[in-house]
Design a protein around this motif. Sequence first.
Motif, mmCIF file in Angstrom:
data_model
loop_
_atom_site.group_PDB
_atom_site.id
_atom_site.type_symbol
_atom_site.label_atom_id
_atom_site.label_comp_id
_atom_site.label_asym_id
_atom_site.label_seq_id
_atom_site.Cartn_x
_atom_site.Cartn_y
_atom_site.Cartn_z
ATOM 1 N N ALA A 186 0.834 -1.204 0.000
ATOM 2 C CA ALA A 186 0.000 0.000 0.000
ATOM 3 C C ALA A 186 0.869 1.255 0.000
ATOM 4 C CB ALA A 186 -0.932 -0.004 1.211
ATOM 5 N N TYR A 187 1.969 1.196 0.769
ATOM 6 C CA TYR A 187 2.890 2.330 0.811
ATOM 7 C C TYR A 187 3.522 2.571 -0.562
ATOM 8 C CZ TYR A 187 7.339 4.723 1.573
ATOM 9 O OH TYR A 187 8.408 5.574 1.467
ATOM 10 N N GLU A 188 3.941 1.493 -1.209
ATOM 11 C CA GLU A 188 4.544 1.638 -2.535
ATOM 12 C C GLU A 188 3.534 2.184 -3.532
ATOM 13 O OE1 GLU A 188 6.192 -2.173 -3.555
ATOM 14 O OE2 GLU A 188 8.149 -1.650 -2.697
ATOM 15 N N GLN A 189 2.281 1.703 -3.442
ATOM 16 C CA GLN A 189 1.247 2.213 -4.334
ATOM 17 C C GLN A 189 1.011 3.699 -4.086
ATOM 18 O OE1 GLN A 189 -0.175 0.963 -6.868
ATOM 19 N NE2 GLN A 189 -1.773 2.484 -7.234
ATOM 20 N N GLU A 190 0.953 4.078 -2.807
ATOM 21 C CA GLU A 190 0.763 5.491 -2.473
ATOM 22 C C GLU A 190 1.946 6.323 -2.954
ATOM 23 O OE1 GLU A 190 -0.152 8.346 1.416
ATOM 24 O OE2 GLU A 190 0.145 6.203 1.649
ATOM 25 N N LEU A 191 3.163 5.749 -2.816
ATOM 26 C CA LEU A 191 4.350 6.468 -3.274
ATOM 27 C C LEU A 191 4.306 6.686 -4.781
ATOM 28 C CD1 LEU A 191 7.054 7.667 -2.381
ATOM 29 C CD2 LEU A 191 8.100 5.441 -2.781
ATOM 30 N N ARG A 192 3.861 5.643 -5.513
ATOM 31 C CA ARG A 192 3.737 5.803 -6.968
ATOM 32 C C ARG A 192 2.709 6.875 -7.315
ATOM 33 N NH1 ARG A 192 4.589 0.099 -6.894
ATOM 34 N NH2 ARG A 192 2.351 -0.298 -6.739
ATOM 35 N N LEU A 193 1.591 6.885 -6.570
ATOM 36 C CA LEU A 193 0.571 7.904 -6.816
ATOM 37 C C LEU A 193 1.104 9.297 -6.509
ATOM 38 C CD1 LEU A 193 -2.614 6.164 -5.339
ATOM 39 C CD2 LEU A 193 -2.127 6.633 -7.745
ATOM 40 N N LEU A 194 1.858 9.395 -5.398
ATOM 41 C CA LEU A 194 2.423 10.692 -5.033
ATOM 42 C C LEU A 194 3.425 11.176 -6.076
ATOM 43 C CD1 LEU A 194 2.976 10.192 -1.195
ATOM 44 C CD2 LEU A 194 1.398 11.791 -2.273
ATOM 45 N N ASN A 195 4.278 10.262 -6.553
ATOM 46 C CA ASN A 195 5.246 10.644 -7.581
ATOM 47 C C ASN A 195 4.547 11.068 -8.864
ATOM 48 O OD1 ASN A 195 7.524 10.197 -6.024
ATOM 49 N ND2 ASN A 195 7.693 8.052 -6.605
ATOM 50 N N SER A 196 3.490 10.330 -9.213
ATOM 51 C CA SER A 196 2.733 10.681 -10.415
ATOM 52 C C SER A 196 2.067 12.045 -10.258
ATOM 53 C CB SER A 196 1.677 9.603 -10.691
ATOM 54 O OG SER A 196 0.878 9.956 -11.796
ATOM 55 N N GLU A 197 1.476 12.264 -9.061
ATOM 56 C CA GLU A 197 0.824 13.545 -8.816
ATOM 57 C C GLU A 197 1.848 14.677 -8.796
ATOM 58 O OE1 GLU A 197 -2.067 16.426 -7.933
ATOM 59 O OE2 GLU A 197 -2.202 14.393 -8.747
ATOM 60 N N LEU A 198 3.022 14.415 -8.216
ATOM 61 C CA LEU A 198 4.065 15.437 -8.184
ATOM 62 C C LEU A 198 4.505 15.813 -9.589
ATOM 63 C CD1 LEU A 198 6.063 17.175 -6.618
ATOM 64 C CD2 LEU A 198 7.601 15.213 -6.517
ATOM 65 N N ALA A 199 4.727 14.789 -10.428
ATOM 66 C CA ALA A 199 5.121 15.063 -11.816
ATOM 67 C C ALA A 199 4.042 15.844 -12.539
ATOM 68 C CB ALA A 199 5.406 13.744 -12.534
ATOM 69 N N HIS A 200 2.785 15.464 -12.308
ATOM 70 C CA HIS A 200 1.668 16.146 -12.952
ATOM 71 C C HIS A 200 1.594 17.604 -12.502
ATOM 72 C CE1 HIS A 200 -2.225 16.615 -14.841
ATOM 73 N NE2 HIS A 200 -2.752 17.023 -13.694
ATOM 74 N N ARG A 201 1.746 17.802 -11.196
ATOM 75 C CA ARG A 201 1.685 19.174 -10.678
ATOM 76 C C ARG A 201 2.847 20.018 -11.214
ATOM 77 N NH1 ARG A 201 -0.230 19.420 -4.356
ATOM 78 N NH2 ARG A 201 -2.218 18.355 -4.594
ATOM 79 N N MET A 202 4.015 19.424 -11.285
ATOM 80 C CA MET A 202 5.166 20.180 -11.791
ATOM 81 C C MET A 202 4.938 20.607 -13.236
ATOM 82 S SD MET A 202 8.466 18.217 -10.157
ATOM 83 C CE MET A 202 9.584 19.333 -10.993
ATOM 84 N N LYS A 203 4.410 19.686 -14.050
ATOM 85 C CA LYS A 203 4.126 20.033 -15.444
ATOM 86 C C LYS A 203 3.091 21.150 -15.528
ATOM 87 C CE LYS A 203 5.176 15.438 -17.332
ATOM 88 N NZ LYS A 203 4.610 14.230 -17.977
#
Length: 334
Positions: free
Chosen positions: A135-152
């Motif tokens: 669950a932590y890894e899944q959340e981390l992937r979601l956070l990284n994806s959201e971070l990349a999206h927000r940065m763009k």
Amino acid sequence: MMLSSKQPMCFWWGPDLLQLYNDAYLPILGLRRGKALGRPFQEIWSDVWHDVLPFVNSALSGEPTWMEDMPLIMTRNGYEEQTYWTFSYSPLYGDGGAIEGILNIVTETTKIVAGREALQKSYEEVQAHLVRHQAYEQELRLLNSELAHRMKNTLAMVQSIVSQSIRSSECIDEVAVVVSGRIRALAKAQDLLTGVSIAAADLAMIAENAVEPHRSEPDRFVFSGPKLLMSARQALGLSLALHELATNATKYGALSAPGGQVSICWNLDTENQFSLSWTETGGPLVIAPTRRGFGSKLTERAVADLFHGTAVIGFVPSGVVFSLQGRLDQSTDL
């Protein structure tokens, strides 16, 4: 045969089932050792007699029995304790061919059962840890994806702010001031978003944060509306729009006068239609501008697209009015 065996063994003989046993059986007796030899089965093992009586009756009727890890609560050491046993009861025949006793071959498995239960508990804890880790890894992937999206999104907004501000400004000094103010507003919105859910941000917090630099007095702004959540992209867009409105109000509108005030109201109706209004009162007489800059375009067109609806700035004499109609992103439904 029994006395020479290293396996704990005993047998009960005669009408009273008197007990005889070997040396390997002594630890099983606990405090009863030394006073159990030749005594009746029911007397020695009175604490478990009713638990084992069915097996006794079965063996005395000629049917041998076998039990594995049978739980028994014993008081062999002066206190109750949970124990486990693997044992067999076999009929013993006398010289005349009749059943006259019972042979008991027994192994205490209390420690084995406890070890197995501890191992099972450890296994379950490991499994739970693996689930949490996944669950932590899944959340981390979601956070990284959201971070990349927000940065763009942020970089795209910064690029648009800079290019459009340059086009609509008349001198380089004006460009520097306008771009700096807009990027600060964007940065403040990002600061707020980093402290909330990756999926949603509270509208009231976004609104108050966007106009905070222009609140010279506590009653300058009035906020009204239910608790609503909006996506990060909508929160950034609305924050910039409110910053533009507050900047114009400070320069030319209600906030440029001592008694001026701004009312920011929002609502979500039963059909999930979202609305927000910005209403200025108490400022100087408003005259519609002859030239519309990037701030107005941002406030109207960009925000309308973000909220899948319409956004209009009205320059009425009593004060500027901004009206937004649309819907919130589905991922932010309460």
